[in-house]
Write a protein that holds these residues in place. Structure first.
Motif: not given
Length: 138
Positions: A80-89, A114-123, A125-132
């Motif tokens: 199982e897993f769940k995901i929380n979207y925290v910011k638009a990627a 989970l991170f969205a990475v821009a072309d300048d390398g800036a990351e 955080l757009c989501a956090v997930a947990q799973g078994t």
């Protein structure tokens, strides 16, 4: 298993996944208890607001969680897993970093950021997930 052997095993497993090949996912890091997958964003992965579709983020989280847990068992299956979207990627690439938080003989609880990475390398955080993740049946 050496770190190089584990990385090679992980790359073979990813290559054996037709859906992952179709998307173009990459296994950037695979060590005992940790995995990092990345995915270059394509226009086909976006929703109507120009951001990556939640299903793309979910795929990447699920696979990274399974790789992290599977590193302990030689292979793994998501229980199982769940995901929380925290910011638009926003960015050119998505990166999923997963690690085992707790493990037993048959299952591991894992976390993925989970991170969205821009072309300048800036990351961002757009989501956090947990799973078994469970060891496959013998």
């Amino acid at each position: 298993m050496t770190p190089q052997e584990l990385q090679a095993l992980g790359e073979r497993v990813l290559e054996a996944q037709p859906f992952s090949r179709f998307l173009g996912a990459r296994l950037d890091r695979f060590v005992e208890g940790e995995a990092q997958l990345s995915l270059a964003l394509k226009p086909e992965f976006l929703q109507q607001h120009g951001r990556p579709h939640g299903g793309v983020l979910s795929y990447l989280a699920d696979n990274a969680l399974t790789f992290a847990g599977g590193s302990l068992y030689g292979d793994g299956l998501t229980l199982e897993f769940k995901i929380n979207y925290v910011k638009a990627a926003k960015g050119d690439t998505l990166v999923a970093r997963a690690r085992v938080e707790s493990a037993g003989r048959q299952a591991a609880v894992c976390r993925c950021d989970l991170f969205a990475v821009a072309d300048d390398g800036a990351e961002t955080l757009c989501a956090v997930a947990q799973g078994t993740i469970m060891a496959p049946a013998a």
